[in-house]
Design an enzyme around this catalytic site. Structure first.
Site: not given
Length: 262
Positions: A135, A191, A222
């Site tokens: 991330c 995502d 995600h």
């Protein structure tokens, strides 16, 4: 070489005007090893990041996870140790608040400081340094890949690579041509934070500049890697997109990357 005996400790990395907290995991054997920098999500160096660092060390690497929020929120972490919070909207909002304050050149300086610190360790192969990030950390790993010392990079669902660079006008994607080593990127096709269009732009840029790379896409959302160690934490509020099948496959790709280049 798998599941070898390791030790862990918390260290300080000198970086210009501050000392960066970091978690260090390394094999106990008296020999030299490649090293891997582990860049955390917006939740800080929590149990998940420490466990990933330990798992990497058990494969025969020295792993270090620096606190990339050191200037903004020293000691910040959210995750498994907060059973009532975990990967909750409240934790996300706080982590996002800090994420929005980081600056590109401060991050870049801290990456370089971490590399310099690794080179001071007597058991590090100084020409075999790689990184992995998730991330926010996936974006940071992409940044780190532009440094000549970084031979192998695993970037998981890096947010904002195509659109931002933490206060700089030029997005990080535009620095792709500076990547010297090999990079593997990992994305979820569902995502909501890193779109298919974005990951396709990243792949196109890697191809354009003939960067050694592979792109992996999984039918998940995600943060799908956020729960690799769920069995250790019965109280865990796991990441809502955790996908065990995708995680295990991605982990094998990471091991291949590091084995071949570190």
């Amino acid at each position: 070489m798998t599941n070898i005996e390791i030790n862990t400790t918390r260290v300080k990395i000198p970086s210009q005007d501050l000392q960066i907290d970091a978690y260090l995991a390394q094999p106990l054997q008296e020999k030299n090893f490649g090293a891997v920098i582990v860049f955390h999500e917006i939740f800080g160096v929590n149990e998940n990041i420490r466990d990933i660092s330990e798992l990497i060390a058990k494969q025969g690497y020295i792993a270090i996870a620096p606190a990339m929020y050191q200037r903004i929120a020293p000691g910040f972490e959210f995750g498994f140790s907060e059973p009532d919070i975990g990967y909750s909207p409240e934790a996300y909002q706080l982590g996002l608040q800090y994420y929005q304050q980081v600056k590109y050149w401060e991050i870049f300086s801290d990456i370089q400081a971490t590399i310099s610190y690794l080179k001071t360790l007597p058991n590090v192969k100084t020409d075999s340094i790689g990184c992995i990030g998730f991330c926010f950390g996936g974006h940071v790993a992409y940044m780190a890949a532009t440094l000549p010392d970084i031979k192998a990079t695993a970037s998981f669902y890096g947010g904002g690579i195509t659109t931002s660079s933490y206060g700089e006008e030029i997005p990080t994607l535009n620095r792709t041509k500076e990547i010297k080593g090999t990079i593997y990127t990992f994305f979820g096709t569902q995502d909501a934070l890193v779109s298919q269009s974005e990951n396709q732009k990243i792949e196109a840029e890697l191809q354009k500049h003939q960067i050694k790379h592979r792109v992996f896409r999984y039918d998940t959302g995600h943060g799908f890697f956020g729960g690799l160690f769920i069995d250790k934490y019965p109280f865990l509020v796991q990441h809502p997109s955790f996908n065990q099948e995708a995680t295990l496959d991605a982990w094998q790709q990471v091991l291949e990357l590091f084995h071949n280049h570190l």
